[in-house]
Design an enzyme around this catalytic site. Sequence first.
Site, PDB file in Angstrom:
ATOM      1  CG  ASN A  47      -0.558  -0.112   2.411  1.00  0.00           C
ATOM      2  OD1 ASN A  47       0.428  -0.606   2.730  1.00  0.00           O
ATOM      3  ND2 ASN A  47      -1.111   0.121   3.437  1.00  0.00           N
ATOM      4  CD  GLU A  49      -1.689   4.629   4.771  1.00  0.00           C
ATOM      5  OE1 GLU A  49      -1.311   5.428   5.492  1.00  0.00           O
ATOM      6  OE2 GLU A  49      -2.457   3.510   4.981  1.00  0.00           O
ATOM      7  CG  ASN A  50      -1.085  11.247  -1.567  1.00  0.00           C
ATOM      8  OD1 ASN A  50      -1.433  12.448  -1.178  1.00  0.00           O
ATOM      9  ND2 ASN A  50      -0.188  11.124  -2.443  1.00  0.00           N
ATOM     10  CB  ALA A  51      -0.414  14.119   2.530  1.00  0.00           C
ATOM     11  CE1 TYR A  53      -4.328  11.545   5.806  1.00  0.00           C
ATOM     12  CE2 TYR A  53      -6.374  11.033   6.868  1.00  0.00           C
ATOM     13  CZ  TYR A  53      -4.952  11.340   6.994  1.00  0.00           C
ATOM     14  OH  TYR A  53      -4.436  11.674   8.107  1.00  0.00           O
ATOM     15  CB  CYS A  58      -5.116  -1.476  -2.085  1.00  0.00           C
ATOM     16  SG  CYS A  58      -6.483  -0.856  -0.944  1.00  0.00           S
ATOM     17  CD  GLU A  60      -5.398  -6.048  -1.829  1.00  0.00           C
ATOM     18  OE1 GLU A  60      -4.581  -4.987  -1.501  1.00  0.00           O
ATOM     19  OE2 GLU A  60      -6.131  -6.476  -0.786  1.00  0.00           O
ATOM     20  CB  CYS A  91     -10.882  -2.795   0.314  1.00  0.00           C
ATOM     21  SG  CYS A  91     -10.182  -2.010  -1.162  1.00  0.00           S
ATOM     22  CB  CYS A  94      -8.600  -4.556  -3.644  1.00  0.00           C
ATOM     23  SG  CYS A  94      -7.763  -3.104  -3.613  1.00  0.00           S
TER      24      CYS A  94
HETATM   25  N1  THU Z   1      -5.213  -1.854   2.577  1.00  0.00           N
HETATM   26  C1  THU Z   1      -4.575  -2.602   1.587  1.00  0.00           C
HETATM   27  O1  THU Z   1      -3.451  -2.360   0.923  1.00  0.00           O
HETATM   28  N2  THU Z   1      -5.238  -3.872   0.995  1.00  0.00           N
HETATM   29  C2  THU Z   1      -6.254  -4.432   1.886  1.00  0.00           C
HETATM   30  O2  THU Z   1      -6.546  -5.358   1.427  1.00  0.00           O
HETATM   31  C3  THU Z   1      -6.904  -3.631   2.839  1.00  0.00           C
HETATM   32  C4  THU Z   1      -6.376  -2.153   2.979  1.00  0.00           C
HETATM   33  C5  THU Z   1      -4.665  -0.441   2.934  1.00  0.00           C
HETATM   34  C6  THU Z   1      -5.002   0.542   2.571  1.00  0.00           C
HETATM   35  C7  THU Z   1      -4.813   1.630   3.503  1.00  0.00           C
HETATM   36  O3  THU Z   1      -3.380   2.007   3.194  1.00  0.00           O
HETATM   37  C8  THU Z   1      -4.445   0.705   4.678  1.00  0.00           C
HETATM   38  O4  THU Z   1      -4.310  -0.378   4.313  1.00  0.00           O
HETATM   39  C9  THU Z   1      -5.522   1.002   5.693  1.00  0.00           C
HETATM   40  O5  THU Z   1      -6.745   0.804   5.184  1.00  0.00           O
END
Ligand code: THU
Length: 142
Positions: A47, A49-51, A53, A58, A60, A91, A94
């Site tokens: 994953n 992330e970014n400021a 949000y 993800c 995947e 999620c 994904c």
């Molecule tokens: N996240 C994933 O990368 N994959 C998943 O299957 C569930 C959630 C990440 C997204 C976010 O960066 C962090 O987990 C919390 O939700």
Amino acid sequence: MPPSPLDLAALFDAAAGARGRAHAPYSRFAVGAALRDEHGAIHAGCNVENAAYPVGTCAEAGAIAAMILAGGRRIREILVLGDGSGLVTPCGACRQRIREFAAPATPIHAAGPEGVRRSFTLDALLPDSFGPETLVQEMLGD
Ligand code: THU
């Protein structure tokens, strides 16, 4: 042919390596994903992330992008690895991303740092789903 435990171990190791490179300063929830394509090649992602949000991606999504870039087009098996007491399943978004490149029976493994906790099929996680065939049938007038 069903995957051997060795195949699963390779997926797990790739996901664990990817998870170690996650950029997750906001949630502090690092995730790694690894998939095996139709050529037997393994592709991994973490994953990012970014400021801002919602812009974060993800694990995947990263693994799928790596597969496409490498020339793979089918997901034969995918493993997602995260920590915590619960199951880290893909999620909703994904699940749909996986759906594009997988079959209903494609295994999706939810793993923790100690190993696979539970395995699902894509169809179990995303039943009655919308996919490429739906559009093709529409275009053919079926
Ligand atoms: N996240 C994933 O990368 N994959 C998943 O299957 C569930 C959630 C990440 C997204 C976010 O960066 C962090 O987990 C919390 O939700």
